[in-house]
Each structure stands twice: as C-alpha cells, then as structure tokens.
Write a protein that holds these residues in place. Structure first.
Motif, PDB file in Angstrom:
ATOM      1  N   UNK A 153      61.100  40.213  60.400  1.00  0.00           N
ATOM      2  CA  UNK A 153      61.747  39.126  60.280  1.00  0.00           C
ATOM      3  C   UNK A 153      62.209  38.995  61.585  1.00  0.00           C
ATOM      4  N   UNK A 154      62.866  40.105  62.269  1.00  0.00           N
ATOM      5  CA  UNK A 154      63.624  39.928  63.488  1.00  0.00           C
ATOM      6  C   UNK A 154      62.696  39.714  64.751  1.00  0.00           C
ATOM      7  N   UNK A 155      61.275  40.193  64.554  1.00  0.00           N
ATOM      8  CA  UNK A 155      60.159  39.859  65.437  1.00  0.00           C
ATOM      9  C   UNK A 155      59.707  38.357  65.365  1.00  0.00           C
ATOM     10  N   UNK A 156      59.855  37.812  64.034  1.00  0.00           N
ATOM     11  CA  UNK A 156      59.453  36.285  64.112  1.00  0.00           C
ATOM     12  C   UNK A 156      60.775  35.464  64.495  1.00  0.00           C
ATOM     13  N   UNK A 157      61.854  35.715  64.401  1.00  0.00           N
ATOM     14  CA  UNK A 157      63.014  35.181  65.068  1.00  0.00           C
ATOM     15  C   UNK A 157      62.696  35.099  66.460  1.00  0.00           C
ATOM     16  N   UNK A 158      62.406  36.344  67.014  1.00  0.00           N
ATOM     17  CA  UNK A 158      62.463  36.275  68.605  1.00  0.00           C
ATOM     18  C   UNK A 158      61.429  35.409  69.164  1.00  0.00           C
ATOM     19  N   UNK A 159      60.200  35.345  68.469  1.00  0.00           N
ATOM     20  CA  UNK A 159      58.926  34.605  68.508  1.00  0.00           C
ATOM     21  C   UNK A 159      59.342  33.097  68.750  1.00  0.00           C
ATOM     22  N   UNK A 160      60.237  32.779  67.625  1.00  0.00           N
ATOM     23  CA  UNK A 160      60.352  31.367  67.445  1.00  0.00           C
ATOM     24  C   UNK A 160      61.585  30.581  68.342  1.00  0.00           C
ATOM     25  N   UNK A 161      62.357  31.834  68.959  1.00  0.00           N
ATOM     26  CA  UNK A 161      63.491  31.361  69.945  1.00  0.00           C
ATOM     27  C   UNK A 161      62.765  31.082  71.179  1.00  0.00           C
ATOM     28  N   UNK A 162      61.566  31.269  71.395  1.00  0.00           N
ATOM     29  CA  UNK A 162      60.725  30.857  72.582  1.00  0.00           C
ATOM     30  C   UNK A 162      59.956  29.835  72.340  1.00  0.00           C
ATOM     31  N   UNK A 163      60.023  29.229  71.074  1.00  0.00           N
ATOM     32  CA  UNK A 163      59.067  28.098  70.858  1.00  0.00           C
ATOM     33  C   UNK A 163      59.929  26.549  71.168  1.00  0.00           C
ATOM     34  N   UNK A 164      59.459  25.911  72.064  1.00  0.00           N
ATOM     35  CA  UNK A 164      59.922  24.736  72.573  1.00  0.00           C
ATOM     36  C   UNK A 164      59.853  23.395  71.924  1.00  0.00           C
ATOM     37  N   UNK A 165      58.970  23.570  70.958  1.00  0.00           N
ATOM     38  CA  UNK A 165      58.720  21.999  70.180  1.00  0.00           C
ATOM     39  C   UNK A 165      59.494  21.869  69.087  1.00  0.00           C
ATOM     40  N   UNK A 166      59.329  21.031  68.140  1.00  0.00           N
ATOM     41  CA  UNK A 166      59.915  20.368  67.099  1.00  0.00           C
ATOM     42  C   UNK A 166      59.755  21.343  65.990  1.00  0.00           C
ATOM     43  N   UNK A 167      60.664  22.033  65.351  1.00  0.00           N
ATOM     44  CA  UNK A 167      60.592  23.181  64.183  1.00  0.00           C
ATOM     45  C   UNK A 167      61.370  22.713  62.892  1.00  0.00           C
ATOM     46  N   UNK A 168      60.550  22.728  61.976  1.00  0.00           N
ATOM     47  CA  UNK A 168      61.070  22.269  60.581  1.00  0.00           C
ATOM     48  C   UNK A 168      60.601  23.751  59.814  1.00  0.00           C
ATOM     49  N   UNK A 169      61.553  24.246  58.960  1.00  0.00           N
ATOM     50  CA  UNK A 169      61.296  25.495  58.143  1.00  0.00           C
ATOM     51  C   UNK A 169      62.076  25.539  56.803  1.00  0.00           C
ATOM     52  N   UNK A 170      61.358  25.822  55.894  1.00  0.00           N
ATOM     53  CA  UNK A 170      61.923  25.928  54.529  1.00  0.00           C
ATOM     54  C   UNK A 170      62.099  27.391  54.304  1.00  0.00           C
ATOM     55  N   UNK A 171      63.588  27.846  54.049  1.00  0.00           N
ATOM     56  CA  UNK A 171      63.767  29.299  53.785  1.00  0.00           C
ATOM     57  C   UNK A 171      64.930  29.239  53.029  1.00  0.00           C
ATOM     58  N   UNK A 172      65.097  30.426  52.134  1.00  0.00           N
ATOM     59  CA  UNK A 172      66.201  30.710  51.489  1.00  0.00           C
ATOM     60  C   UNK A 172      66.962  32.065  52.310  1.00  0.00           C
ATOM     61  N   UNK A 173      66.478  32.372  53.225  1.00  0.00           N
ATOM     62  CA  UNK A 173      66.924  33.545  53.904  1.00  0.00           C
ATOM     63  C   UNK A 173      68.275  33.048  54.745  1.00  0.00           C
TER      64      UNK A 173
END
Length: 487
Positions: free
Chosen positions: A138-158
C-alpha cells in the motif's frame, strides 16, 4: 485557469427499481485527486464505469478530456506484452515472475496495478486498489501515485490511503453525490459540523413545533370558553344595552379561531429537521462461565509451522494478554491467517487457557438463508437479552423496522453486517478476526470499531488497514524472520 477534465451533466442511472444517481452537474479539473466513499451498494464502481465510458447512464451526458486508465475492483489477471510493463515497479511491488495463474490474491492485485500504471494517460480511475495488499505494498502504491500528475479518481474504504492522496472527497449516498474539500480527516470534520448543525436545526424545529402546538391549544381553549359564555348569554334575556357586549364576545371568539387556524397553517408549513441518530451505549453483561483469570490466556511455546515446504514460524514464543486488542501484521504470505487458524485449532506449540471460548469472523464465509426476521435469527443464537441485540443492530445501522426484515432478503452489505453482529451476539471471551476490513464500507467499519471498543474480552485480528490497526490495537505484532515481533 483550471482545465476541465470531466463533466457530468443531468446524470440519472438506476439498477433495477433502485435509482443509484440523480445529479445535475459535477465537474473534475485536471490534477484533482478525488477519493470516492459511501456505503456498499450505492454505485461507486458504477460511477467509475460511467466515467470510463464502459457503461451508459440512463440519461445525461459525460464529457471527458483525454483517455483514462482504469483499474477494476475485480478482474482476471491477463498475460501481458512484456515490452510494455514497468519491471522496476513490478520489482518494488515484489511480484514474483511466476505464471499468472499461480499468483496469490495480493500478488495478482499488484500485478494488475503494475499493468495499469506502466502506461501514462491524462486520467486514472482506481476501484478499491488496496484490496488484498499488505501495508508495504500500500505504501509503495501511495508513493507511486504521489508522482502521478494527471487526474486521479479512486474508490476506497482505506482511510490511511484516502488521507495520503485525496484532495477532495465525493460521498455517494441515497442517490446524491456531495463534494467535500480535503482528505478523509477533513471530510470527517466537515461531516461532524454538518451533524452538529442538523442537531441544532432539529432542536430548533422541536422547540418551534412545541411552541406553536401549545399556542394553538391555548387559542382553541380560549375560543371554546368564549363560545360557552356567548351561548349562555344568548339563552338569557339580553337587554338592548348589553347586545353590543355580546357581539363583541362573538367577534373575539372568531378572532381566536382565526388566530388558531393561522398558527395551524404555520405549523403545517414548518420544514421538519431530523438530527442524526446517536449510537446506543453498549454494555456486554459479565458472565461467570466466561470469566478468565489467566493473565495470558493464549501463548506460543516454541511454536513451529510449515505450509508445504515453506517455514512460517520457527520455535516462536509469544503471549497475548488478557483483555488486550492485538493486531497481527506482516507481508502477504507471511502466515497471519495460518497463525489464527493454529490458535483456533489449538495446534502443537499453542497453549490455551481451558476456559477460552472463541467467536470468529471470516469475510463472507457463509450464506444466510431462512424466513425468520433479522432480530429473531440473532436471538436464536445468543444468551443475551433483546435490548442488547437491538443495540448491536442499531450501531450497525439497522433501523427498528429493518430488524423485522426476513434474512432471506438481505443484500450483500446487510449480510456482512449480520455476520459482524453474530460475532458479538455469541457469548465469548476471545474474538478472532481475519482481515475484517476487506470489502466493508466506512460506516460498517466505524460500527465494528465501536463494538470492539465495547467488547470486554481479548481481541486478536489481522489487517492491512493501518488506520484500523492504529486506532484499535493495544499491541501490534509483525511477523518477521519467522517470529512475532512487537512493534
């Protein structure tokens, strides 16, 4: 000036007889990072499919600037073009180079995430991307998405994931989508303010309603009294000089009746305000038969466990204290579920107090069937009195009317909540919960936390949900180097 990324206009969409959405306009701008939350069955995944163009709404228009990558909540793992995959990301996710059909649930999720993230598009849609992932992934995914500069929409219960990435929250409930600024914690603060305002409005409504009802009753009583006096005067011989006084009384009576009708009209026009339902305090009754005196009712004594050729625990010693909330963490495949199963089976190397009585929770491990009501179904399986069972159901979001619903007609989300209720209605002194946070919505998750807080016994659980672990655990153990290590 902000550039528009998505615009939804006059969207209406139903599933069978149930209307999922009814929204006039919703916009997303380039660079927005939107976390989507709401109870199960409200259409969160459906909304992503409508935005992606996989599903056409019943009515309305979807405008989208550019292409979007889409990670689906559940999908088959497909073979890939090796030239298109980001092998460096696969390595950071620790995805083994096996045949795809041999991958575990967590490995398959990471494999599909790596596929989606290996190519860049202007938008990214993620549907429950943390399901089955351990905390490190999960932490690896968070770090990867921090450097994504497009539009991000995500469904999550976390909640940890939402806090780390979201700059806006969309809450979907009862066919409406409400936007809040900030991350999950900001959203909760805004919801608490809304609830406080609703409580004040409800209190003001009740005061005004009571004031009007009292005034109406008073005016009607005065009019009735005046009517009796006028009637009595008519029955007497009225002298000419008293005729004007009688007419004045009739005028007063009419004015009183008119005033009462005006207030009744105002009362009917009052907009009813309802405050949020307060959680009922839960107190589990003490039981002599379930009372434990052993300071450490569950211990490991040179516990050794292998699965196939893989060693999970090697001469591991541990002791779980009486009344403690104990979290077991570790990477996918480290042996968390296997440890819980060994404890339940009292296997070699596990030492249990003779009076330990377990109650267990496994996500969707059974099907509920029958025509009895929810309340009757639970009462048949408990020694507790009905008020406590009603309180448990109330805290899990069931209204008094819903408690009379037959269990044969339960939705998946309702069945999950009944399974959680069963966990607490069966008298026990040790709870065992294996990944209870998977697939349950935030309201149910918060209800589960309330129940765990009220439970008087020992609780042992596994979870990759960092927020849940930190909020509920007294002690956190990590499976590392074939041992349980206290964090």
């Amino acid at each position: 000036m902000e550039n528009l990324s998505i615009k939804l206009t006059n969207i209406r969409h139903s599933f069978g007889a149930k209307e999922l959405f009814s929204l006039d306009s919703l916009t997303v701008y380039q660079g927005d990072r939107i976390g989507i939350v709401g109870p199960n069955g409200q259409g969160k995944s459906t909304l992503l499919k409508i935005i992606q163009g996989e599903l056409k709404p019943d009515t309305g228009r979807v405008q989208r600037a550019g292409e979007f990558n889409f990670f689906r909540q559940s999908a088959e793992v497909a073979e890939i073009n090796l030239a298109t995959i980001d092998w460096e990301l696969m390595g950071r996710f620790f995805v083994p180079k096996n045949q795809v059909d041999t991958l575990s649930g967590g490995e398959a999720t990471k494999f599909r995430l790596a596929q989606v993230l290996s190519s860049y598009e202007a938008g990214l849609l993620l549907d429950e991307p943390t399901t089955h992932l351990d905390q490190a992934s999960i932490q690896t995914l968070i770090e990867e998405l921090r450097y994504y500069y497009g539009t991000l929409l995500f469904v999550s219960h976390d909640r940890y994931f939402l806090n780390q990435l979201a700059t806006k929250i969309w809450e979907i409930e009862a066919g409406k989508i409400t936007e809040y600024s900030g991350n999950y914690d900001d959203f909760r603060q805004q919801k608490e303010l809304e609830n406080l305002e609703n409580e004040r409005a409800a209190e003001q409504f009740m005061k005004e309603k009571g004031r009007l009802e009292s005034a109406i009753a008073k005016k009607k009583a005065q009019a009735e009294q005046n009517k009796k006096i006028s009637l009595k005067k008519k029955q007497q011989n009225i002298r000419p000089d008293r005729l004007s006084s009688s007419k004045q009384k009739e005028t007063v009576q009419k004015n009183l009746q008119k005033s009462a009708k005006a207030m009744e009209s105002r009362l009917s026009q009052l907009e009813e305000k309802k405050g949020s339902q307060a959680e009922r305090t839960l107190i589990f009754p003490p039981s002599k038969t379930l009372e434990l005196h052993n300071k450490f009712p569950i211990r490991g004594d040179a516990f050794h466990l292998k699965k196939g050729e893989k060693v999970l625990f090697d001469r591991c010693d541990f002791q779980f204290g009486l009344g403690k909330r104990i979290a077991i963490t570790g990477k996918n495949g480290a042996g968390k579920s296997s440890l819980l199963q060994s404890i339940l089976n009292n296997e070699e190397g596990i030492v249990l107090s003779p009076k330990v009585v377990f109650s267990t929770y496994y996500q969707m491990s059974y099907k509920i069937s029958g025509e009895q009501t929810i309340l009757t179904y639970l009462m048949e399986q408990t020694e507790y009195k009905e008020p406590l069972i009603r309180s448990i159901l109330h805290n899990l979001g069931f209204s008094q009317l819903e408690m009379t619903k037959p269990i044969s007609g339960l939705s998946g989300g309702e069945a999950t909540r009944i399974q959680i209720a069963l966990l607490f209605t069966r008298p026990s002194n040790v709870l065992i919960l294996d990944e209870p946070t998977n697939f349950i919505d935030l309201k149910t998750l918060e209800a589960l936390e309330t129940l765990i807080g009220a439970y008087p016994g020992t609780v042992i659980f596994t979870s990759h949900d960092r927020y849940f672990v930190e909020k509920n655990a007294d002690e956190i153990y990590e499976i590392k180097d074939f041992r349980l290590q206290l964090s």
